[in-house]
Design an enzyme around this catalytic site. Structure first.
Site, PDB file in Angstrom:
ATOM      1  CE  LYS A 142      -0.878  -0.448   5.205  1.00 29.93           C
ATOM      2  NZ  LYS A 142      -1.448  -0.892   6.336  1.00 29.93           N
ATOM      3  CG  ASP A 162       4.719  -3.091   7.699  1.00 32.73           C
ATOM      4  OD1 ASP A 162       5.095  -3.929   8.302  1.00 32.73           O
ATOM      5  OD2 ASP A 162       3.864  -2.346   8.092  1.00 32.73           O
ATOM      6  CB  THR A 181      -4.952  -2.610   4.078  1.00 30.08           C
ATOM      7  OG1 THR A 181      -3.975  -2.212   5.048  1.00 30.08           O
ATOM      8  CG2 THR A 181      -5.535  -0.663   3.927  1.00 30.08           C
TER       9      THR A 181
HETATM   10  P1  ATP Z   1       1.817  -1.023  10.756  1.00 33.61           P
HETATM   11  O1  ATP Z   1       2.092  -1.603  12.094  1.00 33.61           O
HETATM   12  O2  ATP Z   1       1.314   0.405   9.949  1.00 33.61           O
HETATM   13  O3  ATP Z   1       2.306  -1.987   9.615  1.00 33.61           O
HETATM   14  P2  ATP Z   1       4.501  -1.717  11.558  1.00 33.61           P
HETATM   15  O4  ATP Z   1       4.574  -1.410  13.093  1.00 33.61           O
HETATM   16  O5  ATP Z   1       4.474  -2.906  10.789  1.00 33.61           O
HETATM   17  O6  ATP Z   1       3.634  -0.643  10.806  1.00 33.61           O
HETATM   18  P3  ATP Z   1       6.233   0.040   9.467  1.00 33.61           P
HETATM   19  O7  ATP Z   1       4.994   0.140   8.915  1.00 33.61           O
HETATM   20  O8  ATP Z   1       7.552  -0.954   9.722  1.00 33.61           O
HETATM   21  O9  ATP Z   1       5.904  -0.371  11.343  1.00 33.61           O
HETATM   22  O10 ATP Z   1       6.887   1.533   9.835  1.00 33.61           O
HETATM   23  C1  ATP Z   1       5.776   2.329  10.131  1.00 33.61           C
HETATM   24  C2  ATP Z   1       6.264   3.925  10.151  1.00 33.61           C
HETATM   25  O11 ATP Z   1       7.569   4.121  10.037  1.00 33.61           O
HETATM   26  C3  ATP Z   1       6.000   4.040   8.372  1.00 33.61           C
HETATM   27  O12 ATP Z   1       4.552   4.094   7.705  1.00 33.61           O
HETATM   28  C4  ATP Z   1       7.487   5.072   8.190  1.00 33.61           C
HETATM   29  O13 ATP Z   1       6.393   6.405   8.468  1.00 33.61           O
HETATM   30  C5  ATP Z   1       8.012   4.709   9.218  1.00 33.61           C
HETATM   31  N1  ATP Z   1       8.957   3.377   8.390  1.00 33.61           N
HETATM   32  C6  ATP Z   1       9.365   2.441   8.562  1.00 33.61           C
HETATM   33  N2  ATP Z   1      10.789   2.358   8.319  1.00 33.61           N
HETATM   34  C7  ATP Z   1      11.675   3.263   8.256  1.00 33.61           C
HETATM   35  C8  ATP Z   1      12.932   3.778   7.410  1.00 33.61           C
HETATM   36  N3  ATP Z   1      13.697   2.623   6.746  1.00 33.61           N
HETATM   37  N4  ATP Z   1      12.426   4.807   7.402  1.00 33.61           N
HETATM   38  C9  ATP Z   1      11.949   6.005   7.413  1.00 33.61           C
HETATM   39  N5  ATP Z   1      10.595   5.439   8.194  1.00 33.61           N
HETATM   40  C10 ATP Z   1      11.017   4.362   8.256  1.00 33.61           C
END
Ligand code: ATP
Length: 362
Positions: A142, A162, A181
């Protein structure tokens, strides 16, 4: 090869900086490596304290994400540098994606030709082709999970992030899940059928549709309506939203939004599709003349950002509600009414199943 989770304290090696984003089980922060001064993104994942506990993620889920990232080494996939662990949390040290989300980057532009959009899409497809060749499916493609390494560069490098829902398949193993989603989810996910890498290709169809028109093909008033539109394959190319779109682009989307996963194009096939890789001069010229519906796209992106903050309000409301239930006080109740309505989200309905991980904070 980084085989082990380091038991040391992250802070001994990295200086912790500002919050970059937050996921369901913790925050992602900018960190600076003490020895080199290099900046990274640290994903802090809270672990579940015990089996019955609602908060936190199982260690096995984090281990799976790590294992997948270790296999998925590719220029279009976020790179995992290191992993630290303590009793309460695991910290993934990831390559910093300082360019933000691809959709935000595009929304800042005046206009975008299909050729320019394809240059981005191609990178996403290259990343997917690689992970799919390793029998890994992302399962959560997404706009929020498509980021830029650095937006200052004339040809920004795109990477997928992610891998929290990703799966590494073994031969002959059937995997089912209802996570994802609603807007981007494939029909076989909703129908609880065996899943494969083709589910990602459906999401690519949806993302491309949005990129070109600023409209979400299956979006209904509610999540339930969206899901039933997906199952019924209820979408079309309304001329109002696709005024400048080439027919090759529409053909491309149509070959992805197919009910039968085995009929959808694979990432490999997409990269050879005449829209992505034109064969004739006419095809190339048409692509350069066609452009995305920027006005509509900007609107979509603004609404998307607004909804993301709305979701945060909803989580807050739930926490307030939980506190109210615990304290049996009327104070929290009035507090809640000042926030956005929570009625859209009814626990008994199928869409709440799909809102993975969110349920563990509810
Ligand atoms: P979700 O529960 O929404 O799937 P998650 O807990 O799996 O999230 P991620 O999606 O990996 O976590 O990261 C959350 C947010 O952090 C991302 O949407 C992004 O904005 C930021 N983020 C993640 N990884 C990076 C990165 N490598 N560099 C910069 N920002 C990042």
């Amino acid at each position: 090869n980084m085989a082990v989770f380091k038991p040391e304290n992250v802070q001994d090696f990295y200086e912790i900086g500002e919050v970059l984003g937050s996921g369901h089980f913790g925050q992602v922060r900018r960190v600076q490596e003490r020895t080199s001064g290099t900046c990274w993104a640290a994903k802090f994942v809270k672990l579940r304290k015990s089996v019955g506990c609602l908060m936190g993620l199982d260690r096995s889920s984090v281990e799976r994400e790590v294992e997948i990232l270790q296999v998925a080494k590719h220029p279009n996939i976020v790179n995992l540098k290191d992993v630290f662990q303590s009793r309460a949390e695991v910290v993934l040290i990831l390559e910093l994606m300082s360019g933000g989300e691809l959709f935000d980057f595009i929304a800042e532009k005046e206009n975008l030709t299909e050729s320019e959009a394809i240059a981005f899409l191609k990178q996403i497809l290259e990343g997917l082709r690689f992970i799919h060749s390793k029998n890994i499916a992302h399962f959560d493609l997404k706009p929020e999970n498509i980021m830029l390494s650095d937006k200052a560069s004339p040809h920004p490098n795109i990477k997928l992030i992610d891998f929290g829902l990703a799966r590494h398949f073994c031969e002959g193993e059937a995997y089912r899940s209802t996570s994802g989603t609603p807007q981007y989810i494939a029909p076989e996910v909703i129908n609880y059928e065996p899943l494969g890498t083709a589910a990602d290709m459906w999401s690519i169809g949806v993302i491309t549709y949005i990129l070109l028109s600023g409209m979400s093909p299956f979006q209904g008033e509610t999540d339930e309506e969206t899901l039933s539109n997906v199952i019924a394959l209820k979408y079309d190319f309304d001329e109002r939203y696709f005024p400048m779109t080439s027919s090759l682009a529409k053909d491309f989307i149509q070959r992805l939004l197919l009910k039968n996963p085995s009929e959808r194009m694979t990432a490999e096939e997409c990269l050879l599709d005449p829209w992505i890789k034109p064969i004739t001069r006419q095809q190339l010229a048409k692509r350069n003349r066609s452009s995305i519906n920027m006005r509509s796209f900007k609107k979509f992106n603004a609404r998307r950002k607004w909804k993301m903050s709305y979701n945060i309000v909803r989580i807050c409301n739930r926490l307030v509600k939980m506190k109210v239930l615990c304290k049996i006080s009327s104070e929290g109740d009035s507090l809640e009414r000042h926030c956005e309505s929570d009625t859209e989200d009814r626990e008994s309905q199928p869409a709440s199943l799909l809102r993975r991980r969110l349920s563990s904070t509810s």
